[in-house]
Design a protein around this motif. Structure first.
Motif, PDB file in Angstrom:
ATOM      1  N   MET A   1       0.907  -1.106  -0.006  1.00 48.79           N
ATOM      2  CA  MET A   1       0.106   0.014   0.264  1.00 48.79           C
ATOM      3  C   MET A   1       0.833   1.099   0.112  1.00 48.79           C
ATOM      4  SD  MET A   1      -3.161   0.778   2.509  1.00 48.79           S
ATOM      5  CE  MET A   1      -3.812   2.341   2.902  1.00 48.79           C
ATOM      6  N   LEU A   2       1.753   1.389   1.038  1.00 43.88           N
ATOM      7  CA  LEU A   2       2.982   2.508   0.949  1.00 43.88           C
ATOM      8  C   LEU A   2       3.513   2.518  -0.346  1.00 43.88           C
ATOM      9  CD1 LEU A   2       3.847   4.736   2.485  1.00 43.88           C
ATOM     10  CD2 LEU A   2       5.791   3.067   3.438  1.00 43.88           C
ATOM     11  N   GLU A   3       3.866   1.499  -0.849  1.00 46.66           N
ATOM     12  CA  GLU A   3       4.799   1.378  -2.294  1.00 46.66           C
ATOM     13  C   GLU A   3       3.901   1.774  -3.268  1.00 46.66           C
ATOM     14  OE1 GLU A   3       6.672  -1.985  -4.859  1.00 46.66           O
ATOM     15  OE2 GLU A   3       7.124  -2.055  -2.742  1.00 46.66           O
ATOM     16  N   ALA A   4       2.733   1.591  -3.418  1.00 43.68           N
ATOM     17  CA  ALA A   4       1.742   2.214  -4.340  1.00 43.68           C
ATOM     18  C   ALA A   4       1.527   3.721  -4.291  1.00 43.68           C
ATOM     19  CB  ALA A   4       0.337   1.410  -4.237  1.00 43.68           C
ATOM     20  N   SER A   5       1.188   4.006  -3.232  1.00 50.35           N
ATOM     21  CA  SER A   5       1.064   5.289  -2.860  1.00 50.35           C
ATOM     22  C   SER A   5       2.215   6.161  -3.083  1.00 50.35           C
ATOM     23  CB  SER A   5       0.586   5.467  -1.482  1.00 50.35           C
ATOM     24  OG  SER A   5       1.335   6.386  -0.630  1.00 50.35           O
ATOM     25  N   LEU A   6       3.389   5.680  -2.738  1.00 49.36           N
ATOM     26  CA  LEU A   6       4.881   6.454  -3.434  1.00 49.36           C
ATOM     27  C   LEU A   6       4.790   6.244  -5.078  1.00 49.36           C
ATOM     28  CD1 LEU A   6       7.546   4.803  -0.949  1.00 49.36           C
ATOM     29  CD2 LEU A   6       6.796   7.304  -1.115  1.00 49.36           C
ATOM     30  N   LYS A   7       4.502   5.338  -5.672  1.00 51.06           N
ATOM     31  CA  LYS A   7       4.508   5.158  -7.123  1.00 51.06           C
ATOM     32  C   LYS A   7       3.576   6.367  -7.811  1.00 51.06           C
ATOM     33  CE  LYS A   7       5.810   0.475  -8.188  1.00 51.06           C
ATOM     34  NZ  LYS A   7       5.464  -0.720  -8.855  1.00 51.06           N
ATOM     35  N   GLU A   8       2.506   6.318  -6.912  1.00 52.39           N
ATOM     36  CA  GLU A   8       1.308   7.613  -7.341  1.00 52.39           C
ATOM     37  C   GLU A   8       2.142   8.817  -7.305  1.00 52.39           C
ATOM     38  OE1 GLU A   8      -3.101   8.706  -6.277  1.00 52.39           O
ATOM     39  OE2 GLU A   8      -2.537   6.573  -5.966  1.00 52.39           O
ATOM     40  N   ALA A   9       2.703   8.994  -6.071  1.00 53.75           N
ATOM     41  CA  ALA A   9       3.195  10.392  -5.790  1.00 53.75           C
ATOM     42  C   ALA A   9       4.151  10.692  -6.778  1.00 53.75           C
ATOM     43  CB  ALA A   9       3.770  10.413  -4.256  1.00 53.75           C
ATOM     44  N   LYS A  11       4.498   9.626  -9.965  1.00 48.21           N
ATOM     45  CA  LYS A  11       3.698   9.645 -11.380  1.00 48.21           C
ATOM     46  C   LYS A  11       3.187  11.141 -11.317  1.00 48.21           C
ATOM     47  CE  LYS A  11       2.569   5.208 -12.641  1.00 48.21           C
ATOM     48  NZ  LYS A  11       1.394   4.193 -12.644  1.00 48.21           N
ATOM     49  N   LYS A  12       2.658  11.587 -10.175  1.00 48.23           N
ATOM     50  CA  LYS A  12       1.880  13.212 -10.080  1.00 48.23           C
ATOM     51  C   LYS A  12       2.969  13.923 -10.171  1.00 48.23           C
ATOM     52  CE  LYS A  12      -2.105  12.146  -7.300  1.00 48.23           C
ATOM     53  NZ  LYS A  12      -2.985  12.298  -6.172  1.00 48.23           N
ATOM     54  N   ARG A  13       4.382  13.830  -9.430  1.00 49.35           N
ATOM     55  CA  ARG A  13       5.327  14.566  -9.516  1.00 49.35           C
ATOM     56  C   ARG A  13       6.062  14.847 -10.772  1.00 49.35           C
ATOM     57  NH1 ARG A  13      11.214  13.862  -7.188  1.00 49.35           N
ATOM     58  NH2 ARG A  13      11.930  16.102  -7.281  1.00 49.35           N
ATOM     59  N   GLU A  14       6.210  13.930 -11.458  1.00 51.94           N
ATOM     60  CA  GLU A  14       6.467  13.714 -12.858  1.00 51.94           C
ATOM     61  C   GLU A  14       5.627  14.604 -13.692  1.00 51.94           C
ATOM     62  OE1 GLU A  14       7.172   9.910 -14.246  1.00 51.94           O
ATOM     63  OE2 GLU A  14       9.115   9.538 -12.724  1.00 51.94           O
TER      64      GLU A  14
END
Length: 75
Positions: A1-9, A11-14
Motif C-alpha cells: 500500500m505504501l509502495e503504491a502510494s509512493l509510485k502514485e506520488a 507519477k504526479k510529481r513527474e
C-alpha cells in the motif's frame, strides 16, 4: 500500500514537472515574441514618421501643382 502510494506520488510529481516544463516553454516563446515586437517598434515608428513626411511633401506638391493649373487656366 505504501509502495503504491509512493509510485502514485512519483507519477504526479513527474506530471507536474512536465506541465511546468511545457508552461515554461510556452511562456518563453511568448516572451521572445514580445521582445522581437518591442525591438521592431522603434523601426516601425521611424518608418511611419518618414512616410508621414513623404505624404506631407506630396500633398504640398499636389497643392502647388493644382494652383499652377488653375492659374494657367485663368490666363
Amino acid at each position: 500500500m505504501l509502495e503504491a502510494s509512493l509510485k502514485e506520488a512519483r507519477k504526479k510529481r513527474e506530471a507536474i514537472q512536465e506541465q511546468k516544463l511545457s508552461l515554461g516553454k510556452k511562456c518563453f516563446e511568448k516572451f521572445n515574441a514580445l521582445n522581437e515586437m518591442e525591438a521592431e517598434f522603434p523601426i516601425l515608428k521611424e518608418m511611419k514618421e518618414l512616410t508621414d513626411s513623404d505624404v506631407a511633401r506630396v500633398t504640398e506638391s499636389l497643392a502647388d501643382f493644382k494652383s499652377k493649373i488653375i492659374e494657367s487656366s485663368l490666363e
